[in-house]
Write a protein that holds these residues in place. Structure first.
Motif, short mmCIF file in Angstrom:
data_model
loop_
_atom_site.label_atom_id
_atom_site.label_comp_id
_atom_site.label_asym_id
_atom_site.label_seq_id
_atom_site.Cartn_x
_atom_site.Cartn_y
_atom_site.Cartn_z
N LEU A 112 0.82 -1.22 0.00
CA LEU A 112 0.00 0.00 0.00
C LEU A 112 0.85 1.27 0.00
N VAL A 113 1.90 1.29 0.83
CA VAL A 113 2.70 2.53 0.91
C VAL A 113 3.62 2.71 -0.29
N ALA A 114 3.76 1.68 -1.11
CA ALA A 114 4.62 1.80 -2.30
C ALA A 114 4.01 2.71 -3.36
N ALA A 118 -1.69 6.58 -5.29
CA ALA A 118 -2.92 5.94 -4.82
C ALA A 118 -3.26 6.40 -3.40
N LEU A 119 -2.25 6.51 -2.55
CA LEU A 119 -2.49 6.98 -1.18
C LEU A 119 -3.06 8.39 -1.18
N THR A 120 -2.47 9.27 -1.98
CA THR A 120 -2.94 10.66 -2.04
C THR A 120 -4.36 10.73 -2.57
N SER A 121 -4.65 9.95 -3.61
CA SER A 121 -6.00 9.94 -4.17
C SER A 121 -7.01 9.40 -3.16
N PHE A 122 -6.62 8.37 -2.43
CA PHE A 122 -7.55 7.71 -1.49
C PHE A 122 -7.79 8.56 -0.24
N PHE A 123 -6.71 9.10 0.34
CA PHE A 123 -6.83 9.77 1.64
C PHE A 123 -7.01 11.28 1.52
N GLY A 124 -6.68 11.86 0.36
CA GLY A 124 -6.89 13.29 0.19
C GLY A 124 -5.75 14.14 0.73
N GLU A 145 7.11 -0.96 11.56
CA GLU A 145 7.50 0.37 11.10
C GLU A 145 6.58 0.83 9.97
N VAL A 146 6.34 -0.05 9.01
CA VAL A 146 5.50 0.30 7.86
C VAL A 146 4.07 0.55 8.30
N GLN A 147 3.54 -0.33 9.14
CA GLN A 147 2.15 -0.18 9.60
C GLN A 147 1.97 1.09 10.43
N ALA A 177 1.97 -1.72 -11.57
CA ALA A 177 3.22 -1.31 -12.22
C ALA A 177 4.10 -0.53 -11.27
N VAL A 178 3.50 0.30 -10.45
CA VAL A 178 4.25 1.07 -9.45
C VAL A 178 4.80 0.14 -8.38
N LEU A 179 3.99 -0.80 -7.94
CA LEU A 179 4.45 -1.76 -6.93
C LEU A 179 5.64 -2.57 -7.46
#
Length: 198
Positions: A112-114, A118-124, A145-147, A177-179
């Protein structure tokens, strides 16, 4: 070409969570180019141990090829079956190939953090991207650490990160592709599926 069934860690014990887990992983695979009729069947197993048990039970009995997909829990320095043996005491089942052990290194949240877009789009706009770990050698970072970084980065968002509903909805929007660009073990997973299915 052979059919594939993925025995996936995730989904807890509830029917709704298992459905969301299957939907999240199905969407990742669809976005990676696996479309009907050439698509893996996904079984959301709950715990890592349950996923391993279900995978082992399927070996030799299921017409499709079973593949185990679980968190590595720790950074990977060995081949997957060797890692699972050293960490969990799991033996490589007789007849199981290297491709049948696939790991989310070190956990699903690493996937998910990769994908920062997607994170920006999802969380705003409330997402604190500076709290996220660097993308360089992301798979070498511990799961806690990641979580924790993902929780910290989304703490002030209207829908902060948590396992379950949010995690599987977010999984459905990451770009494979990003992952693959940032996560060698994700790339290994997709390449193994392509060898088997395409």
């Amino acid at each position: 070409m052979v059919g594939v069934t993925l025995y996936v860690e995730g989904g807890g014990r509830g029917k709704d969570q298992k459905t969301r887990c299957r939907e999240g992983f199905s969407k990742v695979l669809k976005n990676a180019g696996f479309k009907r009729p050439i698509v893996p069947r996904i079984v959301a197993c709950g715990s890592r141990n349950d996923a391993c048990d279900d995978f082992c039970n399927a070996l030799g009995y299921e017409p499709s090829m079973p593949i185990l997909l679980v968190d590595s829990e720790e950074p990977l320095s060995l081949l997957p079956w060797h890692h699972l043996h050293e960490r969990d005491g799991w033996e490589q089942p007789k007849g199981a190939t290297d491709d049948q052990a696939q790991l989310m290194v070190t956990c699903m949240e690493t996937w998910l953090v990769a994908d920062r877009e997607a994170l920006t789009s999802f969380f705003g706009h409330h997402l604190r991207a500076s709290a996220l770990p660097p993308l360089v050698e992301l798979e070498q970072r511990g799961r806690h650490e990641v979580q924790q970084a993902l929780a910290d980065a989304t703490r002030t968002c209207s829908t902060p990160y948590r396992k379950g509903d949010v995690s599987f909805r977010l999984l459905a929007v990451v770009n494979p592709a990003v992952l693959a660009q940032h996560l060698p073990n994700f790339e290994r997973f997709i390449k193994a599926l392509r060898r088997l299915l395409l």
